[in-house]
Scaffold this motif. Structure first.
Motif, PDB file in Angstrom:
ATOM      1  N   TRP A   7      50.769  43.011  40.869  1.00  0.00           N
ATOM      2  CA  TRP A   7      50.183  41.828  40.220  1.00  0.00           C
ATOM      3  C   TRP A   7      49.067  41.244  41.070  1.00  0.00           C
ATOM      4  O   TRP A   7      47.994  40.905  40.564  1.00  0.00           O
ATOM      5  CB  TRP A   7      51.278  40.787  39.989  1.00  0.00           C
ATOM      6  N   TRP A   8      49.301  41.127  42.362  1.00  0.00           N
ATOM      7  CA  TRP A   8      48.324  40.527  43.259  1.00  0.00           C
ATOM      8  C   TRP A   8      47.024  41.329  43.286  1.00  0.00           C
ATOM      9  O   TRP A   8      45.928  40.764  43.287  1.00  0.00           O
ATOM     10  CB  TRP A   8      48.939  40.394  44.638  1.00  0.00           C
ATOM     11  N   ALA A  68      46.540  36.635  35.127  1.00  0.00           N
ATOM     12  CA  ALA A  68      47.795  37.057  34.505  1.00  0.00           C
ATOM     13  C   ALA A  68      48.957  36.409  35.248  1.00  0.00           C
ATOM     14  O   ALA A  68      48.884  36.187  36.460  1.00  0.00           O
ATOM     15  CB  ALA A  68      47.923  38.575  34.556  1.00  0.00           C
ATOM     16  N   ASP A  69      50.011  36.078  34.526  1.00  0.00           N
ATOM     17  CA  ASP A  69      51.147  35.424  35.156  1.00  0.00           C
ATOM     18  C   ASP A  69      51.911  36.419  36.027  1.00  0.00           C
ATOM     19  O   ASP A  69      51.867  37.636  35.815  1.00  0.00           O
ATOM     20  CB  ASP A  69      52.087  34.854  34.093  1.00  0.00           C
ATOM     21  N   VAL A  70      52.616  35.885  36.997  1.00  0.00           N
ATOM     22  CA  VAL A  70      53.477  36.705  37.844  1.00  0.00           C
ATOM     23  C   VAL A  70      54.577  37.316  36.977  1.00  0.00           C
ATOM     24  O   VAL A  70      55.186  36.618  36.163  1.00  0.00           O
ATOM     25  CB  VAL A  70      54.124  35.835  38.951  1.00  0.00           C
ATOM     26  N   GLY A 116      55.431  31.744  42.164  1.00  0.00           N
ATOM     27  CA  GLY A 116      56.596  30.885  42.019  1.00  0.00           C
ATOM     28  C   GLY A 116      57.913  31.634  41.973  1.00  0.00           C
ATOM     29  O   GLY A 116      57.978  32.817  41.613  1.00  0.00           O
ATOM     30  N   VAL A 117      58.970  30.923  42.356  1.00  0.00           N
ATOM     31  CA  VAL A 117      60.340  31.436  42.328  1.00  0.00           C
ATOM     32  C   VAL A 117      61.248  30.341  41.786  1.00  0.00           C
ATOM     33  O   VAL A 117      61.031  29.158  42.045  1.00  0.00           O
ATOM     34  CB  VAL A 117      60.826  31.840  43.744  1.00  0.00           C
ATOM     35  N   LEU A 177      67.670  34.959  41.837  1.00  0.00           N
ATOM     36  CA  LEU A 177      66.367  34.314  41.766  1.00  0.00           C
ATOM     37  C   LEU A 177      65.435  35.111  40.886  1.00  0.00           C
ATOM     38  O   LEU A 177      65.622  36.311  40.663  1.00  0.00           O
ATOM     39  CB  LEU A 177      65.766  34.161  43.171  1.00  0.00           C
ATOM     40  N   LYS A 178      64.411  34.422  40.387  1.00  0.00           N
ATOM     41  CA  LYS A 178      63.465  35.047  39.460  1.00  0.00           C
ATOM     42  C   LYS A 178      62.055  34.557  39.787  1.00  0.00           C
ATOM     43  O   LYS A 178      61.849  33.368  40.036  1.00  0.00           O
ATOM     44  CB  LYS A 178      63.825  34.671  38.018  1.00  0.00           C
ATOM     45  N   THR A 179      61.093  35.469  39.793  1.00  0.00           N
ATOM     46  CA  THR A 179      59.699  35.090  39.998  1.00  0.00           C
ATOM     47  C   THR A 179      59.080  34.648  38.680  1.00  0.00           C
ATOM     48  O   THR A 179      59.567  34.986  37.598  1.00  0.00           O
ATOM     49  CB  THR A 179      58.881  36.260  40.560  1.00  0.00           C
ATOM     50  N   GLY A 180      57.974  33.911  38.793  1.00  0.00           N
ATOM     51  CA  GLY A 180      57.258  33.460  37.608  1.00  0.00           C
ATOM     52  C   GLY A 180      56.377  32.270  37.933  1.00  0.00           C
ATOM     53  O   GLY A 180      56.798  31.364  38.644  1.00  0.00           O
ATOM     54  N   GLY A 181      55.130  32.298  37.452  1.00  0.00           N
ATOM     55  CA  GLY A 181      54.203  31.207  37.699  1.00  0.00           C
ATOM     56  C   GLY A 181      53.485  31.371  39.027  1.00  0.00           C
ATOM     57  O   GLY A 181      53.879  32.160  39.882  1.00  0.00           O
TER      58      GLY A 181
END
Length: 207
Positions: free
Chosen positions: A26-27, A161-163, A101-102, A81-85
């Motif tokens: 993504w990065w 694009a979102d994480v 984000g996490v 935990l979940k990534t996003g944002g």
């Protein structure tokens, strides 16, 4: 364990290699939205999620801090935990950090409670005012500002694009030493504390 006098310490959660690999993809896709003259990427092997930063801690205080962190871990439970944002710290007009984000996959507050306990451990043992910092927001720092560049172009930032949503199970926290070097920091894992379990120590492990 014998500790060096005066160490720069923080406690955090490691990011599993498969999650790092997907965030890296993504990065690579979105990093072009940040001006490379103003932003310095953080190497993926250094990615982690900080729960509390203590700064310089004298060798004699580390054992007390470790005991408090062990209690925090014993009173916590494993979580997903979940990534996003993504976003900027501290604010778009004066950004210093770009982050992914996490959050807890379940939407509970176990992670926030754990972070609060770890901050309080620093406040109680090494007189670091970590318990009174800004509200905890779980994140992974992926880039740091090189020099102040003024207000960010938010429209450009919002085009990213979102994480991707990536989940992983967390059952331990780590106490790290941050070693600042001209080529960038290195992190040495000093101790590992199992959530709702017992602690064990690692020696000289760098990440």
């Amino acid at each position: 364990m014998q500790y060096d006098p005066g160490m720069r310490l923080f406690v955090g959660i490691e990011i599993p290699p498969p999650v790092k690999d997907q965030i890296s993809l993504w990065w690579e896709e979105v990093r072009g939205h940040l001006d490379p003259d103003h932003w310095r990427p953080v190497a993926p092997h250094l990615w982690h999620m900080t729960l509390a930063f203590y700064g310089d801690v004298s060798g004699g205080e580390v054992d007390d801090l470790s005991e408090e962190l062990a209690e925090c871990a014993r009173s916590a439970v494993a979580m997903t935990l979940k990534t996003g944002g993504y976003g900027l710290f501290p604010k778009p007009s004066k950004p210093r950090v770009f982050w992914a984000g996490v959050r807890e996959a379940s939407g509970d507050s176990k992670l926030k409670h754990l972070a609060r306990c770890c901050r309080r451990a620093g406040h109680d043992t090494v007189r670091k005012r970590t318990a009174r910092e800004a509200a905890f927001q779980a994140h992974i720092t992926v880039a740091r500002i090189r020099a102040h560049a003024g207000m960010m172009n938010m429209e450009r930032l919002q085009m990213m694009a979102d994480v991707p949503e990536l989940e992983w199970r967390v059952d331990r926290i780590n106490l790290y030493q941050s070693i600042l070097r001209p080529e960038g920091p290195q992190y040495r894992r000093l101790e590992t504390f199992e959530l709702n379990g017992s602690s064990y120590r690692t020696r000289g492990k760098y990440v």
